[in-house]
Design a protein around this motif. Structure first.
Motif: not given
Length: 295
Positions: A151-152, A154-156, A158-160, A163
């Motif tokens: 999950t971390i 994916y978020v990284f 996708r949004f950072s 990333g």
């Protein structure tokens, strides 16, 4: 039903370790198109660091420190051994990572010595009830750690900002450079993430047991897992790891019912057998990107 749930829990626990290690392989491959054969040694190094620090700072403190230190080690490997090889054939860089693997394992084995390093188990032999069946908490924690790491990531991605840069480099390095993205920084960061995941996987593999020179062999199962899931697919690494773990645990449980001529290592060969069967149908893996070359 009871036995099925227990097999599933143990299989997902083992599969979670494979998934954590496979994620590191995939992240480096996506960034640089190189399969890093140094991941098994980084896994062993991470487990050694955690086992050494655990008596002093506790398991969770040792795990955090081990992930950070192994990420730093991976970063140093990228800067010293891999970065100078940029532009060389991919096969050459892969061979360099094999040499790095051997060097790190020599140092890790010297720390282990002739005995074993006991990591301990923060959950002991505790069991918890799932659908009325007693399962080991260790397996549940490994699955939870894998889900959290996935999950971390994916978020990284996708949004950072970093990333997004890593995703851009994975698509086209030259175009990413033209847009001002530091490809070198992306390479370094991918190695650091892979190192942290290797340490997490190594610690989880050694929990409840010991750290010895053969622990790194666990990471070899990650190789057929990443090919099965797709070399460039993060979801594929997780799914393939869990599937292989469950299938392997199922065969290990019922291996005594198989004909004697199959031998006693059927479960050990499972990842490679599953990989070959799937690749006959999907040469790029379950979730891998199909590459089309025009000639």
């Amino acid at each position: 039903m009871t036995e099925a749930i227990q097999i599933l829990s143990r299989g997902l626990g083992a599969g979670g370790i494979y998934a954590l290690l496979s994620l590191g392989f995939v992240i480096i491959y996506r960034a640089s198109r190189v399969i890093s054969f140094a991941q098994p040694a980084l896994m062993l190094a991470g487990a050694v660091i955690v086992s050494r620090l655990a008596p002093e700072v506790g398991f969770y403190g040792a795990l955090a420190a081990g992930m950070a230190l192994t990420a730093t080690l991976a970063l140093a490997v990228e800067r010293v051994a891999v970065r100078p090889m940029v532009g060389r054939p991919v096969f050459t860089v892969a061979i360099i990572t094999l040499g790095v693997d051997a060097v790190i394992r020599v140092f890790a084995n010297s720390v282990i010595g002739v005995g074993l390093l006991q990591l301990g188990d923060p959950w002991g032999l505790s069991e918890t009830t799932v659908f009325g069946v007693e399962v080991q908490q260790r397996s549940l924690v490994i699955v939870a750690a894998t889900a959290l790491a996935g999950t971390i990531l994916y978020v990284f991605f996708r949004f950072s900002r970093m990333g997004l840069a890593m995703r851009a480099v994975a698509v086209d390095q030259e175009t990413a450079l033209a847009h001002g993205i530091s490809v070198g920084a992306v390479f370094a960061f991918s190695w650091a993430i892979a190192g942290a995941l290797a340490a997490l996987g190594g610690a989880m593999a050694a929990v409840g047991g010991s750290v010895d020179a053969n622990l790194w062999l666990t990471a070899l199962v990650a190789l057929p897992v990443i090919i099965l899931g797709g070399l460039d697919s993060l979801p594929g690494a997780v799914v393939a790891g869990l599937v292989v773990g469950v299938v392997q645990e199922t065969l290990a449980t019922y291996q005594h019912t198989f004909p004697n001529w199959l031998g006693g290592n059927v479960a050990t060969l499972t990842p490679f057998a599953v990989m070959m069967i799937v690749l006959l149908v999907r040469p790029y893996g379950l979730f891998g990107t199909r590459e089309v070359e025009r000639v």
